[in-house]
Design an enzyme around this catalytic site. Structure first.
Site, PDB file in Angstrom:
ATOM      1  N   CYS A   1      -4.602  -1.708  -1.813  1.00 28.52           N
ATOM      2  CA  CYS A   1      -4.901  -0.284  -2.020  1.00 28.52           C
ATOM      3  C   CYS A   1      -5.846  -0.206  -3.204  1.00 28.52           C
ATOM      4  CB  CYS A   1      -3.612   0.478  -2.295  1.00 28.52           C
ATOM      5  SG  CYS A   1      -3.828   2.189  -2.847  1.00 28.52           S
TER       6      CYS A   1
ATOM      7  N   CYS B   1     -11.557   2.537   0.748  1.00 26.54           N
ATOM      8  CA  CYS B   1     -10.109   2.753   0.805  1.00 26.54           C
ATOM      9  C   CYS B   1      -9.611   1.959   1.995  1.00 26.54           C
ATOM     10  CB  CYS B   1      -9.793   4.241   0.977  1.00 26.54           C
ATOM     11  SG  CYS B   1      -8.070   4.615   1.408  1.00 26.54           S
ATOM     12  N   THR B   2      -8.472   1.295   1.841  1.00 30.28           N
ATOM     13  CA  THR B   2      -8.028   0.410   2.919  1.00 30.28           C
ATOM     14  C   THR B   2      -7.615   1.159   4.181  1.00 30.28           C
ATOM     15  OG1 THR B   2      -5.808   0.303   1.917  1.00 30.28           O
ATOM     16  CG2 THR B   2      -7.353  -1.480   1.402  1.00 30.28           C
ATOM     17  N   HIS B   3      -7.405   2.466   4.092  1.00 34.34           N
ATOM     18  CA  HIS B   3      -7.164   3.245   5.304  1.00 34.34           C
ATOM     19  C   HIS B   3      -8.441   3.387   6.150  1.00 34.34           C
ATOM     20  CE1 HIS B   3      -3.467   4.612   3.248  1.00 34.34           C
ATOM     21  NE2 HIS B   3      -3.050   5.071   4.410  1.00 34.34           N
TER      22      HIS B   3
ATOM     23  N   ASP C   1       0.862  -1.182   0.000  1.00 36.26           N
ATOM     24  CA  ASP C   1       0.000   0.000   0.000  1.00 36.26           C
ATOM     25  C   ASP C   1       0.897   1.230   0.000  1.00 36.26           C
ATOM     26  OD1 ASP C   1      -2.270   1.608   0.053  1.00 36.26           O
ATOM     27  OD2 ASP C   1      -2.502   1.506   2.212  1.00 36.26           O
ATOM     28  N   SER C   2       0.286   2.388  -0.217  1.00 39.34           N
ATOM     29  CA  SER C   2       1.042   3.626  -0.159  1.00 39.34           C
ATOM     30  C   SER C   2       1.458   3.958   1.267  1.00 39.34           C
ATOM     31  CB  SER C   2       0.215   4.784  -0.739  1.00 39.34           C
ATOM     32  OG  SER C   2      -0.997   4.926  -0.016  1.00 39.34           O
TER      33      SER C   2
END
EC number: 5.1.1.3
Length: 257
Positions: free
Chosen positions: A70, A182-184, A7-8
């Site tokens: 992501c 969003c995975t966040h 992921d970022s």
């Protein structure tokens, strides 16, 4: 061999956490492109370049599968990554399909939270148009939420006020499901559960992604690992403090319900 997650930043740890619960016999690599986080407000070409560079690094590890954890990176780069690399590469997409199916009988609407870039991508628009034949999906970008997460701001009055402001234009009585696209965003599941009406269900793509990962590994007879849940943390900025931040983020998720 290990399973890698990319992921970022911290977001993909929500998917890693699900995989660790479901596959305790595996070992993992987690790589965050911290030199370029967040992705959601960058151009498509920039993100594609960053993802390819990161995966070139990850592939040097002894891995048997890679999860692009992501949604933004998946929508932009997954086809190119699969063209270049031979190992199984699993992507993410917002859990719009299960959310729509959950609400067909009730007639309630679906509200999708995602980054601005994910919502602009043709892959997302095609997903919604293919599934949403009843016109029940609304989408809202939450670009600031990624940075809150990256700063480990998981709760508190500022976060509550942020969500209340973003939700103010919507009549929540008409919605049955909120999709964390969003995975966040699953880091905020508990906060959202306190703000949203009780009838609204919260879903994300982590479980479906891990189901797919497990099926791919099973099909290639690689599911039964010989590990013990160890995670190797990596980041593109080579920042030891960020590696510690990733461990804190995982620990936070493991204390959540």
């Amino acid at each position: 061999m290990k399973i890698a997650f990319f992921d970022s930043g911290l977001g993909g740890i929500t998917v890693l956490n699900e995989a660790m619960k479901r596959m305790p016999q595996e070992d993992f690599v987690y790589f965050a492109d911290t030199a370029h986080v967040p992705y959601g407000m960058k151009s498509k070409d920039e993100v594609l370049t960053f993802v390819k560079q990161s995966v070139d690094t990850i592939i040097q590890e002894e891995i048997k599968a890679l999860v692009i954890a992501c949604n933004t990176a998946t929508s932009i780069a997954i086809a190119e990554l699969r063209r270049i690399h031979q190992i199984p590469i699993i992507g993410m997409e917002p859990a719009v399909k299960p959310a729509v199916e959950m609400n067909r009988s009730s007639g309630k609407r679906v509200l999708v939270f995602a980054t601005k870039l994910t919502l602009q991508e043709a892959k997302y628009r095609e997903l919604v148009s293919r599934i949403d034949d009843m016109g029940m999906v609304d989408s809202v970008p939450l670009p600031e939420l990624v940075q809150f997460c990256e700063n480990l701001m998981m709760d508190g009055p500022q976060i509550v006020d942020y969500f209340k402001t973003k939700l103010a234009p919507f009549d929540l009585s008409t919605f049955g499901t909120v999709v964390l696209g969003c995975t966040h965003y699953p880091f905020y599941r508990e906060v959202l559960s306190q703000i949203l009406p009780n009838h609204i269900q919260i879903v994300d793509g982590s479980r479906g992604t891990v189901n797919h990962l497990m099926q791919v590994l099973q099909d290639s007879d690689q599911l039964q690992g010989a590990g013990n849940g160890h995670v190797k943390w990596m980041c593109s900025s080579l920042d030891d403090a960020y590696l510690q931040k990733m461990e804190k983020a995982l620990a936070f998720l493991q204390t959540c319900k």
